[in-house]
Design a protein around this motif. Sequence first.
Motif, mmCIF file in Angstrom:
data_model
loop_
_atom_site.group_PDB
_atom_site.id
_atom_site.type_symbol
_atom_site.label_atom_id
_atom_site.label_comp_id
_atom_site.label_asym_id
_atom_site.label_seq_id
_atom_site.Cartn_x
_atom_site.Cartn_y
_atom_site.Cartn_z
ATOM 1 N N THR A 161 0.821 -1.208 0.000
ATOM 2 C CA THR A 161 0.000 0.000 0.000
ATOM 3 C C THR A 161 0.852 1.253 0.000
ATOM 4 O OG1 THR A 161 -1.669 -1.232 1.209
ATOM 5 C CG2 THR A 161 -1.928 1.139 1.145
ATOM 6 N N ILE A 162 1.906 1.274 0.812
ATOM 7 C CA ILE A 162 2.798 2.435 0.848
ATOM 8 C C ILE A 162 4.003 2.131 -0.038
ATOM 9 C CG2 ILE A 162 4.151 3.986 2.304
ATOM 10 C CD1 ILE A 162 2.256 3.325 4.590
ATOM 11 N N SER A 163 3.875 2.476 -1.297
ATOM 12 C CA SER A 163 4.932 2.157 -2.264
ATOM 13 C C SER A 163 6.017 3.227 -2.319
ATOM 14 C CB SER A 163 4.316 1.984 -3.653
ATOM 15 O OG SER A 163 3.711 3.204 -4.077
ATOM 16 N N LEU A 164 5.760 4.399 -1.759
ATOM 17 C CA LEU A 164 6.719 5.499 -1.863
ATOM 18 C C LEU A 164 7.814 5.469 -0.805
ATOM 19 C CD1 LEU A 164 4.151 8.357 -2.616
ATOM 20 C CD2 LEU A 164 5.629 7.159 -4.247
ATOM 21 N N VAL A 165 7.643 4.629 0.252
ATOM 22 C CA VAL A 165 8.607 4.580 1.357
ATOM 23 C C VAL A 165 8.994 3.125 1.627
ATOM 24 C CG1 VAL A 165 8.998 5.121 3.790
ATOM 25 C CG2 VAL A 165 7.597 6.644 2.401
ATOM 26 N N PRO A 166 10.282 2.779 1.562
ATOM 27 C CA PRO A 166 10.706 1.416 1.893
ATOM 28 C C PRO A 166 10.408 1.091 3.358
ATOM 29 C CG PRO A 166 12.498 2.667 0.884
ATOM 30 C CD PRO A 166 11.397 3.629 1.156
ATOM 31 N N ASP A 167 10.116 -0.184 3.648
ATOM 32 C CA ASP A 167 9.799 -0.615 5.015
ATOM 33 C C ASP A 167 10.853 -0.182 6.028
ATOM 34 O OD1 ASP A 167 7.635 -1.817 3.862
ATOM 35 O OD2 ASP A 167 8.169 -3.863 4.432
ATOM 36 N N ALA A 168 12.108 -0.196 5.644
ATOM 37 C CA ALA A 168 13.194 0.137 6.574
ATOM 38 C C ALA A 168 13.129 1.594 7.032
ATOM 39 C CB ALA A 168 14.543 -0.133 5.923
ATOM 40 N N ARG A 169 12.403 2.438 6.311
ATOM 41 C CA ARG A 169 12.296 3.851 6.685
ATOM 42 C C ARG A 169 10.990 4.164 7.406
ATOM 43 N NH1 ARG A 169 14.042 6.393 1.059
ATOM 44 N NH2 ARG A 169 15.956 5.233 0.759
ATOM 45 N N VAL A 170 10.307 3.139 7.902
ATOM 46 C CA VAL A 170 9.108 3.319 8.728
ATOM 47 C C VAL A 170 9.531 3.026 10.161
ATOM 48 C CG1 VAL A 170 6.758 2.544 9.193
ATOM 49 C CG2 VAL A 170 7.604 2.626 6.824
ATOM 50 N N THR A 171 9.622 4.065 10.988
ATOM 51 C CA THR A 171 10.162 3.908 12.332
ATOM 52 C C THR A 171 9.225 4.484 13.385
ATOM 53 O OG1 THR A 171 11.390 5.975 12.112
ATOM 54 C CG2 THR A 171 12.575 3.960 11.564
ATOM 55 N N CYS A 172 9.349 3.967 14.575
ATOM 56 C CA CYS A 172 8.548 4.422 15.707
ATOM 57 C C CYS A 172 9.272 5.534 16.459
ATOM 58 C CB CYS A 172 8.267 3.256 16.650
ATOM 59 S SG CYS A 172 7.233 3.700 18.053
ATOM 60 N N GLY A 173 8.636 6.691 16.549
ATOM 61 C CA GLY A 173 9.127 7.746 17.415
ATOM 62 C C GLY A 173 10.116 8.731 16.847
ATOM 63 N N TYR A 174 10.967 8.311 15.946
ATOM 64 C CA TYR A 174 11.997 9.234 15.469
ATOM 65 C C TYR A 174 12.507 8.782 14.107
ATOM 66 C CZ TYR A 174 15.280 5.563 16.612
ATOM 67 O OH TYR A 174 15.941 4.356 16.653
ATOM 68 N N ARG A 175 13.187 9.688 13.442
ATOM 69 C CA ARG A 175 13.870 9.381 12.183
ATOM 70 C C ARG A 175 15.316 9.798 12.359
ATOM 71 N NH1 ARG A 175 15.697 12.016 7.583
ATOM 72 N NH2 ARG A 175 15.017 14.034 8.348
ATOM 73 N N LEU A 176 16.215 8.904 12.050
ATOM 74 C CA LEU A 176 17.627 9.258 12.106
ATOM 75 C C LEU A 176 17.892 10.377 11.108
ATOM 76 C CD1 LEU A 176 19.221 5.708 12.295
ATOM 77 C CD2 LEU A 176 18.886 7.329 14.162
ATOM 78 N N GLN A 177 18.583 11.406 11.542
ATOM 79 C CA GLN A 177 18.782 12.590 10.720
ATOM 80 C C GLN A 177 19.602 12.341 9.462
ATOM 81 O OE1 GLN A 177 17.140 15.516 11.310
ATOM 82 N NE2 GLN A 177 16.131 14.163 12.743
ATOM 83 N N ASP A 178 20.435 11.306 9.457
ATOM 84 C CA ASP A 178 21.268 11.068 8.279
ATOM 85 C C ASP A 178 20.682 10.035 7.325
ATOM 86 O OD1 ASP A 178 21.629 8.919 9.948
ATOM 87 O OD2 ASP A 178 23.806 8.859 9.756
#
Length: 130
Positions: free
Chosen positions: A16-33
């Motif tokens: 369903t979410i084809s624009l974002v790879p699974d590895a970039r779905v995170t809980c609480g935060y996104r690593l800045q790099d």
Amino acid sequence: MSIEQAIRSMLTAGNTISLVPDARVTCGYRLQDTALPAITYEVQSVSLASCGGSPTRMAEVEVRSIADLATDALAIAAQVRSAAVPGTYSSFSVDAVVYSGHSLDEPGSGEGDEQQPAEAVSRFTVYYRE
């Protein structure tokens, strides 16, 4: 298992979410790099509720769709809304998902690490049983 793991499973189920790879779905935060686009989510509260007459729980969830451009963030948010559906995720039975709206934070311009990406913030109420 936790409701946070169930929410992640719901967001990454199928294609369903084809624009974002699974590895970039995170809980609480996104690593800045890490590369964009990305999705972060947070379970803001959990309480007891009743859905269909049976005891259940209710979770308030906020999902951030993050991209370089506002149009891309909104496109990801639309896919998030399509992915947020009832079903069984990580042994949690999600009985209902109620979308309560979204907001858009435009990207901010700046030098280097002062640049801010666009964020479309979607809010849901998830009714579930463990």
